[in-house]
Write a protein that holds these residues in place. Structure first.
Motif: not given
Length: 138
Positions: A16, A86, A93, A96
């Motif tokens: 991230e 994830i 997913e 995200w």
């Protein structure tokens, strides 16, 4: 560019953070007229001075020029790893925000599902900054 993950349990947070830097880099390059594309790979590598070698480097090198648009995609191997990361983080997913999972335009004939870093979100954030709506790092 390399970014070492020193804690496997925080793999999602490492990615991230890295994706934030890369998304901002792509946006700033676009602002000054540079169209940038590339790939990102998770995995093992050795970084000694000016030499960076290893499976992650070879994986990224095999995919850096495959994208037929501006941006950064994950390699197929990294896409699979990120899906797992994830899910382990308790997320979906498709929800995200850092990257979009889809069949993005590739130069190859066979499209495959990859994550592309969501750099266009910075257009919205820049408008907010320019209109003094909220605070954001620039």
């Amino acid at each position: 560019m390399t970014y070492e993950n020193k804690n496997k349990a925080l793999e999602y947070k490492y990615f991230e953070n890295l994706s934030f830097v890369l998304r901002r880099f792509i946006f700033r390059a676009f602002e000054i007229g540079i169209l940038f594309r590339g790939s990102i790979s998770l995995g093992e590598y050795i970084d000694k001075g000016n030499i960076v070698l290893g499976p992650a480097v070879f994986d990224a090198a095999a995919w850096y020029d495959k994208l037929d648009m501006m941006g950064i995609v994950t390699t197929p191997q990294t896409t699979t790893a990120l899906k797992s990361i994830i899910l382990q983080a308790g997320m979906n997913e498709n929800s995200w925000l850092e990257a979009l999972l889809d069949t993005h335009p590739l130069k190859t004939a066979n499209p495959i599902e990859l994550f592309a870093l969501n750099w266009p979100v910075f257009f919205h954030l820049n408008i907010a900054i320019n209109n003094n709506i909220g605070t954001y790092w620039r």
